[in-house]
Design an enzyme around this catalytic site. Structure first.
Site, PDB file in Angstrom:
ATOM      1  N   ARG A 147       0.863  -1.171   0.000  1.00  0.00           N
ATOM      2  CA  ARG A 147       0.000   0.000   0.000  1.00  0.00           C
ATOM      3  C   ARG A 147       0.906   1.229   0.000  1.00  0.00           C
ATOM      4  O   ARG A 147       2.047   1.182   0.464  1.00  0.00           O
ATOM      5  CB  ARG A 147      -0.895   0.025   1.241  1.00  0.00           C
ATOM      6  CG  ARG A 147      -1.813  -1.188   1.381  1.00  0.00           C
ATOM      7  CD  ARG A 147      -2.637  -1.085   2.662  1.00  0.00           C
ATOM      8  NE  ARG A 147      -3.577  -2.192   2.819  1.00  0.00           N
ATOM      9  CZ  ARG A 147      -3.330  -3.295   3.519  1.00  0.00           C
ATOM     10  NH1 ARG A 147      -2.162  -3.448   4.138  1.00  0.00           N
ATOM     11  NH2 ARG A 147      -4.251  -4.256   3.614  1.00  0.00           N
ATOM     12  N   LYS A 171      -2.390  -2.310   7.880  1.00  0.00           N
ATOM     13  CA  LYS A 171      -3.596  -1.834   8.553  1.00  0.00           C
ATOM     14  C   LYS A 171      -3.735  -2.479   9.929  1.00  0.00           C
ATOM     15  O   LYS A 171      -3.384  -3.638  10.119  1.00  0.00           O
ATOM     16  CB  LYS A 171      -4.826  -2.167   7.705  1.00  0.00           C
ATOM     17  CG  LYS A 171      -4.954  -1.305   6.451  1.00  0.00           C
ATOM     18  CD  LYS A 171      -6.265  -1.568   5.748  1.00  0.00           C
ATOM     19  CE  LYS A 171      -6.444  -0.632   4.561  1.00  0.00           C
ATOM     20  NZ  LYS A 171      -7.724  -0.870   3.857  1.00  0.00           N
ATOM     21  N   HIS A 240      -2.078   2.468  -6.355  1.00  0.00           N
ATOM     22  CA  HIS A 240      -2.671   1.235  -5.819  1.00  0.00           C
ATOM     23  C   HIS A 240      -2.847   0.171  -6.902  1.00  0.00           C
ATOM     24  O   HIS A 240      -2.977  -1.015  -6.590  1.00  0.00           O
ATOM     25  CB  HIS A 240      -4.020   1.545  -5.166  1.00  0.00           C
ATOM     26  CG  HIS A 240      -4.375   0.620  -4.040  1.00  0.00           C
ATOM     27  ND1 HIS A 240      -3.661   0.577  -2.849  1.00  0.00           N
ATOM     28  CD2 HIS A 240      -5.345  -0.318  -3.924  1.00  0.00           C
ATOM     29  CE1 HIS A 240      -4.191  -0.331  -2.052  1.00  0.00           C
ATOM     30  NE2 HIS A 240      -5.207  -0.900  -2.682  1.00  0.00           N
ATOM     31  N   ARG A 243      -0.386  -2.554  -6.683  1.00  0.00           N
ATOM     32  CA  ARG A 243      -0.722  -3.586  -5.698  1.00  0.00           C
ATOM     33  C   ARG A 243      -1.733  -4.574  -6.285  1.00  0.00           C
ATOM     34  O   ARG A 243      -1.586  -5.788  -6.121  1.00  0.00           O
ATOM     35  CB  ARG A 243      -1.280  -2.911  -4.439  1.00  0.00           C
ATOM     36  CG  ARG A 243      -1.782  -3.871  -3.345  1.00  0.00           C
ATOM     37  CD  ARG A 243      -2.138  -3.051  -2.103  1.00  0.00           C
ATOM     38  NE  ARG A 243      -2.993  -3.768  -1.177  1.00  0.00           N
ATOM     39  CZ  ARG A 243      -2.573  -4.564  -0.203  1.00  0.00           C
ATOM     40  NH1 ARG A 243      -1.272  -4.782  -0.057  1.00  0.00           N
ATOM     41  NH2 ARG A 243      -3.416  -5.144   0.618  1.00  0.00           N
ATOM     42  N   HIS A 266      -4.233  -9.089   4.005  1.00  0.00           N
ATOM     43  CA  HIS A 266      -5.687  -9.054   4.178  1.00  0.00           C
ATOM     44  C   HIS A 266      -6.073  -9.891   5.394  1.00  0.00           C
ATOM     45  O   HIS A 266      -5.651 -11.032   5.523  1.00  0.00           O
ATOM     46  CB  HIS A 266      -6.390  -9.635   2.943  1.00  0.00           C
ATOM     47  CG  HIS A 266      -6.359  -8.734   1.751  1.00  0.00           C
ATOM     48  ND1 HIS A 266      -6.574  -9.179   0.458  1.00  0.00           N
ATOM     49  CD2 HIS A 266      -6.145  -7.400   1.646  1.00  0.00           C
ATOM     50  CE1 HIS A 266      -6.489  -8.159  -0.376  1.00  0.00           C
ATOM     51  NE2 HIS A 266      -6.236  -7.071   0.317  1.00  0.00           N
ATOM     52  N   TYR A 275      -9.737 -10.806  -6.535  1.00  0.00           N
ATOM     53  CA  TYR A 275      -8.739 -10.891  -7.606  1.00  0.00           C
ATOM     54  C   TYR A 275      -8.935 -12.128  -8.480  1.00  0.00           C
ATOM     55  O   TYR A 275      -8.435 -12.180  -9.605  1.00  0.00           O
ATOM     56  CB  TYR A 275      -7.323 -10.896  -7.022  1.00  0.00           C
ATOM     57  CG  TYR A 275      -6.972  -9.597  -6.346  1.00  0.00           C
ATOM     58  CD1 TYR A 275      -6.749  -8.438  -7.078  1.00  0.00           C
ATOM     59  CD2 TYR A 275      -6.892  -9.508  -4.955  1.00  0.00           C
ATOM     60  CE1 TYR A 275      -6.454  -7.235  -6.458  1.00  0.00           C
ATOM     61  CE2 TYR A 275      -6.587  -8.313  -4.325  1.00  0.00           C
ATOM     62  CZ  TYR A 275      -6.378  -7.180  -5.087  1.00  0.00           C
ATOM     63  OH  TYR A 275      -6.085  -5.995  -4.472  1.00  0.00           O
TER      64      TYR A 275
END
Length: 301
Positions: A147, A171, A240, A243, A266, A275
């Site tokens: 990110r 995150k 992004h 990514r 994730h 994806y």
């Protein structure tokens, strides 16, 4: 308690207790500010809020043109706010937990082909010191699926060139270990040995990537520089997108979904499965096992 003070305390709580990222905490605070304004307009006290009030508020948001993803974000913010109010014994129960998240039809992520990634990277002028920095930066973002915030905050202490491994703080302040390819290693070595020392000088700077003043390169700086190379290369993308391309290229090359989830950081596998719906037969051409690496040896390159 004023609205400003309540939001300030809520922001601090989700950062320290729920350990949400700064961006998520700010987004949630903005959502709750809109909610509190609506409560004032409807003359409903926060302590007296019912699930019916929440449903009415969300219906009003949709009537104002908000899409399903925005409403889903509002619900997440309300649930988090409800948890905070319950911990503070302001609410007996978190009534926001009764809300169902809408099944939002998420747009498929935009993906660059291997050729487009190469065109973008090759548009960077390596005769300039900052060009050498940017080639290393965007090569690493693509090679690791970072990110933009993760690239900006990457510390020198967490970059292990010989092992081709870096430690990323993503995150929720969660750390993960991500390998990177030989191409990224070579670009980083040139930047770290020949460019960064002259930019930093005698100062001690923890971050890997710095600007022309030797200060940490900001997210905005990374974004603005990307736009310049986007125009030069003729590739229509965002930072992004690198990514997204990383994840899609890995899956197209044969890597299993769970491994891609770990590399991306994730928390929910469902986030990664989007994806699998990005299908493009051209992505399979020229791939090595798992990752293309634009001509560099090694399965993770």
């Amino acid at each position: 308690m004023t609205v400003e003070l309540l939001l300030e305390q809520f922001y601090t709580d989700v950062r320290t207790v729920e350990r949400l990222s700064e961006n998520t905490a700010k987004t949630y605070s903005e959502c709750i500010l809109q909610f509190l304004k609506k409560l004032q307009e409807m003359k409903i006290k926060l302590r007296d809020v019912t699930v019916q009030n929440l449903v009415y508020y969300l219906a009003w948001r949709k009537s104002m043109g908000m899409d399903e993803l925005t409403v889903a974000k509002d619900i997440s913010a309300l649930r988090s706010f409800g948890s905070y109010l319950k911990r503070k014994q302001y609410w007996k129960e978190n009534v926001a937990l009764l809300l169902d998240r809408p099944k939002a039809g998420r747009a498929l992520p935009k993906v660059m082909s291997v050729e487009q990634v190469d065109a973008f990277l090759n548009s960077i002028d390596l005769s300039k010191p900052l060009g050498i920095r940017d080639r290393a930066l965007y090569e690493l973002i693509y090679s690791c699926g970072l990110r933009i915030s993760e690239a900006a905050s990457l510390k020198v202490a967490n970059l292990h060139l010989n092992e081709r491994i870096l430690i990323v703080r993503g995150k929720g302040d969660k750390e993960r270990m991500v390998p990177f390819g030989q191409a990224a290693k070579e670009r980083l070595e040139v930047y770290l040995n020949e460019v960064r020392p002259s930019l930093v000088g005698s100062r001690v700077v923890d971050e890997v990537f710095v600007n022309y003043q030797g200060k940490p390169l900001s997210r905005k700086g990374i974004w603005k520089n990307f736009q310049t190379y986007e125009a030069l290369s003729g590739v229509n993308a965002k930072v992004h997108t690198l990514r997204h391309s990383f994840a899609t290229h890995l899956l197209a090359g044969g890597m299993d979904l769970r491994s891609v989830q770990e590399l991306l950081g994730h928390s929910d596998l469902a986030t990664t499965t989007i994806y699998t719906h990005v299908e493009n037969s051209q992505l399979r051409e020229g791939h090595k096992k798992f990752f293309p690496g634009h001509g560099v040896e090694g399965k993770n390159d």
